[in-house]
Design a protein around this motif. Sequence first.
Motif, PDB file in Angstrom:
ATOM      1  N   LEU A 208     -33.648 -32.464  30.231  1.00  0.00           N
ATOM      2  CA  LEU A 208     -33.215 -32.156  28.870  1.00  0.00           C
ATOM      3  C   LEU A 208     -34.371 -31.761  27.968  1.00  0.00           C
ATOM      4  CD1 LEU A 208     -30.748 -35.134  28.312  1.00  0.00           C
ATOM      5  CD2 LEU A 208     -30.140 -32.766  28.859  1.00  0.00           C
ATOM      6  N   SER A 209     -35.535 -32.320  28.249  1.00  0.00           N
ATOM      7  CA  SER A 209     -36.730 -32.048  27.448  1.00  0.00           C
ATOM      8  C   SER A 209     -37.928 -32.351  28.327  1.00  0.00           C
ATOM      9  CB  SER A 209     -36.755 -32.924  26.188  1.00  0.00           C
ATOM     10  OG  SER A 209     -36.928 -34.288  26.521  1.00  0.00           O
ATOM     11  N   GLU A 210     -39.093 -32.254  27.761  1.00  0.00           N
ATOM     12  CA  GLU A 210     -40.303 -32.535  28.539  1.00  0.00           C
ATOM     13  C   GLU A 210     -40.302 -33.956  29.079  1.00  0.00           C
ATOM     14  OE1 GLU A 210     -45.184 -32.572  27.938  1.00  0.00           O
ATOM     15  OE2 GLU A 210     -43.878 -31.777  26.361  1.00  0.00           O
ATOM     16  N   ASP A 211     -39.635 -34.874  28.352  1.00  0.00           N
ATOM     17  CA  ASP A 211     -39.731 -36.290  28.688  1.00  0.00           C
ATOM     18  C   ASP A 211     -38.417 -36.932  29.103  1.00  0.00           C
ATOM     19  OD1 ASP A 211     -42.571 -36.601  27.640  1.00  0.00           O
ATOM     20  OD2 ASP A 211     -41.546 -35.913  25.836  1.00  0.00           O
ATOM     21  N   ALA A 212     -37.324 -36.201  29.123  1.00  0.00           N
ATOM     22  CA  ALA A 212     -36.017 -36.829  29.339  1.00  0.00           C
ATOM     23  C   ALA A 212     -35.186 -36.077  30.371  1.00  0.00           C
ATOM     24  CB  ALA A 212     -35.256 -36.920  28.020  1.00  0.00           C
ATOM     25  N   TRP A 213     -34.431 -36.854  31.172  1.00  0.00           N
ATOM     26  CA  TRP A 213     -33.554 -36.310  32.206  1.00  0.00           C
ATOM     27  C   TRP A 213     -32.161 -36.907  32.062  1.00  0.00           C
ATOM     28  CZ3 TRP A 213     -38.558 -37.520  32.591  1.00  0.00           C
ATOM     29  CH2 TRP A 213     -39.435 -36.605  33.183  1.00  0.00           C
ATOM     30  N   TRP A 214     -31.173 -36.083  32.291  1.00  0.00           N
ATOM     31  CA  TRP A 214     -29.768 -36.492  32.287  1.00  0.00           C
ATOM     32  C   TRP A 214     -29.337 -36.758  33.720  1.00  0.00           C
ATOM     33  CZ3 TRP A 214     -25.616 -32.135  31.940  1.00  0.00           C
ATOM     34  CH2 TRP A 214     -24.322 -32.676  32.066  1.00  0.00           C
ATOM     35  N   ILE A 215     -28.817 -37.965  33.971  1.00  0.00           N
ATOM     36  CA  ILE A 215     -28.280 -38.322  35.281  1.00  0.00           C
ATOM     37  C   ILE A 215     -26.764 -38.289  35.166  1.00  0.00           C
ATOM     38  CG2 ILE A 215     -28.251 -40.029  37.133  1.00  0.00           C
ATOM     39  CD1 ILE A 215     -30.854 -41.178  35.982  1.00  0.00           C
TER      40      ILE A 215
ATOM     41  N   LEU B 179     -23.212 -38.764  36.510  1.00  0.00           N
ATOM     42  CA  LEU B 179     -22.679 -39.620  37.556  1.00  0.00           C
ATOM     43  C   LEU B 179     -21.184 -39.411  37.792  1.00  0.00           C
ATOM     44  CD1 LEU B 179     -24.618 -42.853  36.548  1.00  0.00           C
ATOM     45  CD2 LEU B 179     -25.055 -41.415  38.555  1.00  0.00           C
ATOM     46  N   GLY B 180     -20.641 -38.330  37.268  1.00  0.00           N
ATOM     47  CA  GLY B 180     -19.227 -38.071  37.467  1.00  0.00           C
ATOM     48  C   GLY B 180     -18.376 -38.822  36.468  1.00  0.00           C
ATOM     49  N   GLY B 181     -18.366 -38.332  35.229  1.00  0.00           N
ATOM     50  CA  GLY B 181     -17.570 -38.961  34.176  1.00  0.00           C
ATOM     51  C   GLY B 181     -18.346 -39.890  33.270  1.00  0.00           C
ATOM     52  N   VAL B 182     -19.516 -40.301  33.683  1.00  0.00           N
ATOM     53  CA  VAL B 182     -20.360 -41.151  32.849  1.00  0.00           C
ATOM     54  C   VAL B 182     -21.812 -40.741  33.072  1.00  0.00           C
ATOM     55  CG1 VAL B 182     -20.592 -42.958  34.606  1.00  0.00           C
ATOM     56  CG2 VAL B 182     -20.843 -43.556  32.189  1.00  0.00           C
ATOM     57  N   ASN B 183     -22.645 -40.981  32.061  1.00  0.00           N
ATOM     58  CA  ASN B 183     -24.039 -40.542  32.109  1.00  0.00           C
ATOM     59  C   ASN B 183     -25.011 -41.711  32.063  1.00  0.00           C
ATOM     60  OD1 ASN B 183     -23.094 -37.842  31.892  1.00  0.00           O
ATOM     61  ND2 ASN B 183     -23.078 -38.009  29.650  1.00  0.00           N
ATOM     62  N   ALA B 184     -26.150 -41.522  32.709  1.00  0.00           N
ATOM     63  CA  ALA B 184     -27.326 -42.367  32.527  1.00  0.00           C
ATOM     64  C   ALA B 184     -28.475 -41.425  32.187  1.00  0.00           C
ATOM     65  CB  ALA B 184     -27.626 -43.177  33.781  1.00  0.00           C
ATOM     66  N   TYR B 185     -29.575 -41.976  31.719  1.00  0.00           N
ATOM     67  CA  TYR B 185     -30.703 -41.140  31.316  1.00  0.00           C
ATOM     68  C   TYR B 185     -32.009 -41.764  31.791  1.00  0.00           C
ATOM     69  CZ  TYR B 185     -27.271 -38.809  28.449  1.00  0.00           C
ATOM     70  OH  TYR B 185     -26.148 -38.116  28.049  1.00  0.00           O
ATOM     71  N   LEU B 186     -32.957 -40.898  32.063  1.00  0.00           N
ATOM     72  CA  LEU B 186     -34.300 -41.304  32.446  1.00  0.00           C
ATOM     73  C   LEU B 186     -35.269 -40.699  31.446  1.00  0.00           C
ATOM     74  CD1 LEU B 186     -35.666 -42.857  34.818  1.00  0.00           C
ATOM     75  CD2 LEU B 186     -36.085 -40.623  35.863  1.00  0.00           C
ATOM     76  N   VAL B 187     -36.159 -41.537  30.905  1.00  0.00           N
ATOM     77  CA  VAL B 187     -37.082 -41.092  29.865  1.00  0.00           C
ATOM     78  C   VAL B 187     -38.489 -41.552  30.199  1.00  0.00           C
ATOM     79  CG1 VAL B 187     -37.631 -41.141  27.407  1.00  0.00           C
ATOM     80  CG2 VAL B 187     -35.238 -41.275  28.140  1.00  0.00           C
ATOM     81  N   ASP B 188     -39.431 -40.618  30.164  1.00  0.00           N
ATOM     82  CA  ASP B 188     -40.844 -40.946  30.307  1.00  0.00           C
ATOM     83  C   ASP B 188     -41.385 -41.215  28.909  1.00  0.00           C
ATOM     84  OD1 ASP B 188     -43.511 -41.209  30.814  1.00  0.00           O
ATOM     85  OD2 ASP B 188     -43.766 -39.250  31.760  1.00  0.00           O
ATOM     86  N   ASP B 189     -41.435 -42.483  28.555  1.00  0.00           N
ATOM     87  CA  ASP B 189     -41.810 -42.891  27.203  1.00  0.00           C
ATOM     88  C   ASP B 189     -43.307 -43.173  27.152  1.00  0.00           C
ATOM     89  OD1 ASP B 189     -41.849 -43.749  24.591  1.00  0.00           O
ATOM     90  OD2 ASP B 189     -40.802 -45.640  24.977  1.00  0.00           O
TER      91      ASP B 189
ATOM     92  N   LEU C 255     -41.761 -45.486  32.300  1.00  0.00           N
ATOM     93  CA  LEU C 255     -40.524 -44.869  32.763  1.00  0.00           C
ATOM     94  C   LEU C 255     -39.340 -45.766  32.434  1.00  0.00           C
ATOM     95  CD1 LEU C 255     -39.540 -42.312  34.172  1.00  0.00           C
ATOM     96  CD2 LEU C 255     -39.635 -43.570  36.338  1.00  0.00           C
ATOM     97  N   THR C 256     -38.397 -45.185  31.723  1.00  0.00           N
ATOM     98  CA  THR C 256     -37.287 -45.950  31.160  1.00  0.00           C
ATOM     99  C   THR C 256     -35.955 -45.381  31.625  1.00  0.00           C
ATOM    100  OG1 THR C 256     -38.602 -46.425  29.176  1.00  0.00           O
ATOM    101  CG2 THR C 256     -36.214 -46.706  29.006  1.00  0.00           C
ATOM    102  N   LEU C 257     -35.113 -46.242  32.163  1.00  0.00           N
ATOM    103  CA  LEU C 257     -33.738 -45.888  32.512  1.00  0.00           C
ATOM    104  C   LEU C 257     -32.826 -46.407  31.416  1.00  0.00           C
ATOM    105  CD1 LEU C 257     -31.601 -44.887  34.667  1.00  0.00           C
ATOM    106  CD2 LEU C 257     -31.587 -47.264  35.493  1.00  0.00           C
ATOM    107  N   VAL C 258     -31.899 -45.565  30.963  1.00  0.00           N
ATOM    108  CA  VAL C 258     -30.915 -46.013  29.976  1.00  0.00           C
ATOM    109  C   VAL C 258     -29.531 -45.975  30.619  1.00  0.00           C
ATOM    110  CG1 VAL C 258     -30.023 -45.769  27.647  1.00  0.00           C
ATOM    111  CG2 VAL C 258     -32.338 -44.973  28.174  1.00  0.00           C
TER     112      VAL C 258
END
Length: 224
Positions: A5-12, A14-24, A28-31
């Motif tokens: 999504l950006s230099e530091d963030a990824w959209w995961i 999952l088929g109807g619901v989302n999680a996110y990964l962020v290099d803070d 490394l942060t999973l939401v």
Amino acid sequence: MVTRLSEDAWWIELGGVNAYLVDDGGTLTLVDAGMPWHGGRVLDAVVDAGFALADLDRVLVTHYDLDHVGGIARLDGLDVTIYAGRGDAPLVAGRETPPFSVPKGAFQRLVGPLVTPPEHDVVPLADGDEVGSFTVRETPGHTPGHVAYVSEALGIAVLGDLVRESDGDLAPSPWIISADTSEVRRSIRELSEEATAFEVAAVGHGVPFERGGRDRLVDLAGRL
């Protein structure tokens, strides 16, 4: 599926619901972590984004619902710290069960056996707390302890199920899955006023917005 999504963030997705990964800033942060059967896909996504599982440092939970906390137990064995809003943290940790006094509490109890509490302690967060570059914003309504995480430095707000993407725009959490729709509306208005500027609006359901996130939230608040 992992989408940057950006230099530091990824959209995961999952088929109807989302999680996110962020290099803070190197942390490394999973939401959120999807359903119980999504745990393996979440771990694969970390690797697909170019990291090792050992790089994962923290997990931020937006709220207690099966489709957001179900996969957390797959992180057992990793050296991570788990955070959640103070209202939902005891539920995430398995120390309490959802109350029947909350409209969705009965359903949460029904599906509760599908959720395995994590081995890790769950750190409770209050409004205004900071975790790395993220500021915690209490946004009750979808659940009593729902929170959003806003990082001005990274230009991202992870909004959980306070709102969702619908037909290319933001929409409030619908009444059928919300604990209190009046609280949902109030939380949207308050967050639109309090949150600093952010581009990425990372929603729990639907397609996240890569640009104009705060403007879209302000627009939604004006339409409520």
